[in-house]
Design a protein around this motif. Structure first.
Motif, PDB file in Angstrom:
ATOM      1  N   GLU A   1     -10.247  17.854 -16.604  1.00 59.96           N
ATOM      2  CA  GLU A   1     -10.226  16.687 -15.714  1.00 59.96           C
ATOM      3  C   GLU A   1      -9.868  15.420 -16.498  1.00 59.96           C
ATOM      4  N   ILE A   2      -9.085  14.571 -15.884  1.00 59.08           N
ATOM      5  CA  ILE A   2      -8.623  13.333 -16.507  1.00 59.08           C
ATOM      6  C   ILE A   2      -9.441  12.182 -15.945  1.00 59.08           C
ATOM      7  N   PRO A   3     -10.084  11.417 -16.792  1.00 55.09           N
ATOM      8  CA  PRO A   3     -10.977  10.349 -16.302  1.00 55.09           C
ATOM      9  C   PRO A   3     -10.253   9.046 -15.981  1.00 55.09           C
ATOM     10  N   LEU A   4      -9.231   9.120 -15.173  1.00 56.90           N
ATOM     11  CA  LEU A   4      -8.509   7.921 -14.765  1.00 56.90           C
ATOM     12  C   LEU A   4      -8.826   7.629 -13.309  1.00 56.90           C
ATOM     13  N   SER A   5      -9.084   6.373 -12.979  1.00 63.04           N
ATOM     14  CA  SER A   5      -9.388   6.029 -11.586  1.00 63.04           C
ATOM     15  C   SER A   5      -8.094   5.771 -10.814  1.00 63.04           C
ATOM     16  N   THR A   6      -8.208   5.846  -9.494  1.00 61.34           N
ATOM     17  CA  THR A   6      -7.046   5.629  -8.624  1.00 61.34           C
ATOM     18  C   THR A   6      -6.803   4.137  -8.444  1.00 61.34           C
ATOM     19  N   PRO A   7      -5.575   3.666  -8.602  1.00 63.92           N
ATOM     20  CA  PRO A   7      -5.277   2.248  -8.359  1.00 63.92           C
ATOM     21  C   PRO A   7      -5.656   1.859  -6.931  1.00 63.92           C
ATOM     22  N   PRO A   8      -6.104   0.619  -6.729  1.00 62.05           N
ATOM     23  CA  PRO A   8      -6.578   0.217  -5.404  1.00 62.05           C
ATOM     24  C   PRO A   8      -5.485   0.138  -4.339  1.00 62.05           C
ATOM     25  N   ASP A   9      -4.211   0.144  -4.734  1.00 58.76           N
ATOM     26  CA  ASP A   9      -3.126   0.051  -3.754  1.00 58.76           C
ATOM     27  C   ASP A   9      -2.521   1.421  -3.415  1.00 58.76           C
ATOM     28  N   ILE A  10      -3.226   2.492  -3.794  1.00 58.46           N
ATOM     29  CA  ILE A  10      -2.789   3.841  -3.457  1.00 58.46           C
ATOM     30  C   ILE A  10      -3.962   4.579  -2.820  1.00 58.46           C
ATOM     31  N   PHE A  11      -3.694   5.192  -1.669  1.00 59.65           N
ATOM     32  CA  PHE A  11      -4.704   6.014  -0.992  1.00 59.65           C
ATOM     33  C   PHE A  11      -4.098   7.361  -0.665  1.00 59.65           C
ATOM     34  N   PHE A  12      -4.937   8.387  -0.734  1.00 59.16           N
ATOM     35  CA  PHE A  12      -4.553   9.723  -0.316  1.00 59.16           C
ATOM     36  C   PHE A  12      -5.040   9.932   1.109  1.00 59.16           C
TER      37      PHE A  12
ATOM     38  N   MET B   1       0.835  -1.175   0.000  1.00 55.21           N
ATOM     39  CA  MET B   1       0.000   0.000   0.000  1.00 55.21           C
ATOM     40  C   MET B   1       0.882   1.241   0.000  1.00 55.21           C
ATOM     41  N   ILE B   2       0.515   2.205  -0.828  1.00 54.10           N
ATOM     42  CA  ILE B   2       1.180   3.498  -0.842  1.00 54.10           C
ATOM     43  C   ILE B   2       0.172   4.515  -0.326  1.00 54.10           C
ATOM     44  N   TYR B   3       0.538   5.223   0.727  1.00 53.31           N
ATOM     45  CA  TYR B   3      -0.275   6.308   1.245  1.00 53.31           C
ATOM     46  C   TYR B   3       0.411   7.618   0.887  1.00 53.31           C
ATOM     47  N   ILE B   4      -0.302   8.470   0.146  1.00 57.41           N
ATOM     48  CA  ILE B   4       0.195   9.795  -0.192  1.00 57.41           C
ATOM     49  C   ILE B   4      -0.444  10.764   0.798  1.00 57.41           C
ATOM     50  N   ILE B   5       0.377  11.362   1.637  1.00 62.65           N
ATOM     51  CA  ILE B   5      -0.102  12.272   2.680  1.00 62.65           C
ATOM     52  C   ILE B   5      -0.144  13.669   2.077  1.00 62.65           C
ATOM     53  N   MET B   6      -1.354  14.219   1.963  1.00 68.20           N
ATOM     54  CA  MET B   6      -1.544  15.464   1.223  1.00 68.20           C
ATOM     55  C   MET B   6      -2.289  16.512   2.044  1.00 68.20           C
TER      56      MET B   6
ATOM     57  N   PHE C   1       5.088   5.600   2.530  1.00 73.58           N
ATOM     58  CA  PHE C   1       4.423   6.891   2.645  1.00 73.58           C
ATOM     59  C   PHE C   1       5.140   7.891   1.751  1.00 73.58           C
ATOM     60  N   VAL C   2       4.351   8.742   1.077  1.00 73.43           N
ATOM     61  CA  VAL C   2       4.887   9.825   0.268  1.00 73.43           C
ATOM     62  C   VAL C   2       4.179  11.094   0.728  1.00 73.43           C
ATOM     63  N   VAL C   3       4.945  12.120   1.046  1.00 74.47           N
ATOM     64  CA  VAL C   3       4.388  13.397   1.479  1.00 74.47           C
ATOM     65  C   VAL C   3       4.424  14.353   0.295  1.00 74.47           C
ATOM     66  N   CYS C   4       3.246  14.858  -0.060  1.00 79.02           N
ATOM     67  CA  CYS C   4       3.135  15.786  -1.189  1.00 79.02           C
ATOM     68  C   CYS C   4       1.851  16.582  -1.030  1.00 79.02           C
ATOM     69  N   SER C   5       1.904  17.877  -1.240  1.00 77.10           N
ATOM     70  CA  SER C   5       0.704  18.698  -1.060  1.00 77.10           C
ATOM     71  C   SER C   5      -0.443  18.248  -1.961  1.00 77.10           C
TER      72      SER C   5
END
Length: 191
Positions: A106-117, A1-6, A76-80
């Protein structure tokens, strides 16, 4: 899992990231460390970055995310990641750029299931107080208003876990841990 902390500057992204990284033993990639020097100098002068200023930075962070995903690691990735378009670049790199002829489209691409913001949100006054109190950061408190003006809060379909920064660090970390555990249970049940 990749969590992008925004979230906007000063909301506690780096603090939460460091706390979670230490607690869970996952690598932490601090987005500020990937800015080109020209961006850092511009922000230190109190100038807001343009979309063009951000592109090389966002593409580099996309590479970091992809490297972690390909290795099968949790990280974890920290990005605004203030705009939806920026989040699309984090997820899809240059493909997001070629999917749109305009930065505002807007780009009609869905978020991969292994990445959460992990969207850290809170009151302007609280965040401003935090920014005024912190020392040695190139992002000045008087630039916070522009961050709030640019912010496009993530939508549910972007795989977002909103975290109110008025809560304690430990409470937010527990919510992230419970989220991660529940995702693991869902994947097991789905097999």
């Amino acid at each position: 899992m990749i969590y992008i902390i925004m979230g906007v500057s000063g909301c506690g992204k780096s603090t939460l990231g460091a706390f979670l990284s230490e607690k869970l033993g996952w690598p932490l990639h601090e987005g500020d460390n990937f800015h080109p020097q020209a961006n850092i100098e511009k922000m230190a002068r109190g100038e807001a970055l343009t979309d063009q200023d951000r592109m090389p930075w966002l593409l580099t962070l996309h590479e970091v995310i992809e490297r972690e995903r390909c290795s099968g690691s949790d990280a974890f990735v920290v990005c605004s990641a203030l705009k939806r378009f920026y989040r699309q670049i984090l997820l899809y790199g240059s493909r997001a750029l070629t999917s749109s002829s305009s930065l505002d489209q807007e780009i009609p691409l869905s978020t991969p299931p292994d990445i959460f913001f992990l969207f850290l949100y809170g009151d302007y006054d609280l965040i401003h107080q935090r920014m005024v109190a912190r020392k040695g950061h190139y992002m000045k408190a008087d630039m916070l208003r522009s961050q709030f003006e640019v912010l496009e809060p993530p939508l549910d379909e972007e795989n977002v876990l909103p975290l109110n920064i008025a809560r304690t660090l430990a409470d937010m970390a527990t919510e992230v841990e419970n989220h991660y555990i529940s995702l693991g249970n869902r994947q097991i049940q789905g097999q």
